[in-house]
Write a protein that holds these residues in place. Structure first.
Motif, mmCIF file in Angstrom:
data_model
loop_
_atom_site.group_PDB
_atom_site.id
_atom_site.type_symbol
_atom_site.label_atom_id
_atom_site.label_comp_id
_atom_site.label_asym_id
_atom_site.label_seq_id
_atom_site.Cartn_x
_atom_site.Cartn_y
_atom_site.Cartn_z
ATOM 1 N N THR A 1 0.574 16.294 2.099
ATOM 2 C CA THR A 1 -0.425 15.642 1.344
ATOM 3 C C THR A 1 -1.958 15.622 2.048
ATOM 4 O OG1 THR A 1 0.184 13.741 2.539
ATOM 5 C CG2 THR A 1 1.150 14.186 0.473
ATOM 6 N N GLU B 1 14.188 3.350 -4.122
ATOM 7 C CA GLU B 1 13.129 2.820 -3.721
ATOM 8 C C GLU B 1 12.737 2.983 -2.533
ATOM 9 O OE1 GLU B 1 9.788 0.249 -3.966
ATOM 10 O OE2 GLU B 1 11.149 0.763 -5.574
ATOM 11 N N THR C 1 10.550 5.977 -2.780
ATOM 12 C CA THR C 1 9.209 5.962 -3.483
ATOM 13 C C THR C 1 8.099 5.225 -2.393
ATOM 14 O OG1 THR C 1 10.101 5.268 -5.530
ATOM 15 C CG2 THR C 1 8.117 4.285 -5.110
ATOM 16 N N VAL C 2 8.512 4.227 -1.583
ATOM 17 C CA VAL C 2 7.794 3.656 -0.763
ATOM 18 C C VAL C 2 7.361 4.591 0.429
ATOM 19 C CG1 VAL C 2 7.939 1.796 1.247
ATOM 20 C CG2 VAL C 2 8.887 1.274 -0.835
ATOM 21 N N ARG D 1 4.679 6.756 -1.142
ATOM 22 C CA ARG D 1 3.266 5.958 -1.063
ATOM 23 C C ARG D 1 2.642 5.949 0.157
ATOM 24 N NH1 ARG D 1 5.248 1.233 -3.122
ATOM 25 N NH2 ARG D 1 5.367 2.172 -5.042
ATOM 26 N N GLU D 2 3.390 5.666 1.373
ATOM 27 C CA GLU D 2 2.836 5.560 2.581
ATOM 28 C C GLU D 2 2.373 6.889 2.953
ATOM 29 O OE1 GLU D 2 6.098 4.295 4.816
ATOM 30 O OE2 GLU D 2 5.893 1.974 4.099
ATOM 31 N N ASN E 1 0.494 11.156 -4.507
ATOM 32 C CA ASN E 1 -0.292 10.671 -5.566
ATOM 33 C C ASN E 1 0.431 10.215 -6.703
ATOM 34 O OD1 ASN E 1 -2.709 12.913 -4.710
ATOM 35 N ND2 ASN E 1 -3.073 10.943 -4.711
#
Length: 68
Positions: free
Chosen positions: A16, A34, A37-38, A41-42, A46
Protein backbone atom coordinates in the motif's frame (compact mmCIF):
# COMPACT_ATOMS: atom_id res chain seq x y z
CA UNK A 1 -4.94 -14.70 7.45
CA UNK A 2 -4.42 -10.96 7.43
CA UNK A 3 -6.14 -10.61 10.78
CA UNK A 4 -3.80 -13.21 12.32
CA UNK A 5 -0.50 -13.25 10.41
CA UNK A 6 2.11 -10.56 11.15
CA UNK A 7 3.97 -11.26 7.89
CA UNK A 8 0.79 -10.68 5.86
CA UNK A 9 0.27 -7.31 7.56
CA UNK A 10 3.86 -6.25 6.84
CA UNK A 11 3.53 -7.30 3.20
CA UNK A 12 0.20 -5.50 2.68
CA UNK A 13 1.53 -2.34 4.35
CA UNK A 14 4.59 -2.34 2.08
CA UNK A 15 2.40 -2.77 -1.02
CA UNK A 16 0.00 0.00 0.00
CA UNK A 17 2.88 2.39 0.68
CA UNK A 18 4.43 1.58 -2.70
CA UNK A 19 1.10 2.04 -4.48
CA UNK A 20 0.44 5.30 -2.66
CA UNK A 21 3.85 6.62 -3.67
CA UNK A 22 3.12 5.74 -7.29
CA UNK A 23 -0.39 7.20 -7.19
CA UNK A 24 -2.04 3.80 -7.65
CA UNK A 25 -5.32 2.81 -5.99
CA UNK A 26 -5.13 -0.43 -4.00
CA UNK A 27 -7.91 -3.03 -4.13
CA UNK A 28 -8.02 -6.01 -1.75
CA UNK A 29 -9.77 -9.21 -2.80
CA UNK A 30 -11.30 -11.92 -0.62
CA UNK A 31 -12.46 -9.55 2.13
CA UNK A 32 -14.38 -12.16 4.11
CA UNK A 33 -14.74 -10.73 7.63
CA UNK A 34 -15.05 -7.54 9.67
CA UNK A 35 -11.62 -8.19 11.21
CA UNK A 36 -9.99 -8.24 7.78
CA UNK A 37 -11.93 -5.12 6.75
CA UNK A 38 -10.65 -3.25 9.80
CA UNK A 39 -7.07 -4.45 9.25
CA UNK A 40 -7.13 -3.39 5.59
CA UNK A 41 -8.47 0.03 6.52
CA UNK A 42 -5.70 0.44 9.11
CA UNK A 43 -3.09 -0.58 6.53
CA UNK A 44 -4.26 2.04 4.03
CA UNK A 45 -5.97 -0.14 1.43
CA UNK A 46 -8.30 2.00 -0.69
CA UNK A 47 -10.95 -0.46 -1.86
CA UNK A 48 -11.99 -4.07 -1.41
CA UNK A 49 -14.24 -6.81 -2.66
CA UNK A 50 -15.44 -9.99 -1.07
CA UNK A 51 -18.38 -11.71 0.61
CA UNK A 52 -18.16 -9.50 3.70
CA UNK A 53 -18.66 -6.36 1.61
CA UNK A 54 -21.11 -7.60 -1.06
CA UNK A 55 -22.38 -10.80 -2.62
CA UNK A 56 -21.42 -11.64 -6.22
CA UNK A 57 -23.50 -9.93 -8.88
CA UNK A 58 -24.45 -11.24 -12.32
CA UNK A 59 -22.09 -10.39 -15.13
CA UNK A 60 -23.58 -7.59 -17.23
CA UNK A 61 -20.66 -7.41 -19.63
CA UNK A 62 -21.47 -9.74 -22.53
CA UNK A 63 -18.46 -8.47 -24.50
CA UNK A 64 -16.14 -9.95 -21.86
CA UNK A 65 -17.45 -13.45 -22.50
CA UNK A 66 -16.92 -13.02 -26.25
CA UNK A 67 -13.30 -11.94 -25.83
CA UNK A 68 -12.44 -14.85 -23.56
Amino acid sequence: NLDQDRFDRIFIRAMTELAEGLGITTVAEFVESEAVTVALRELGVNMGQGFHLARPAPDHRPWLKQVL
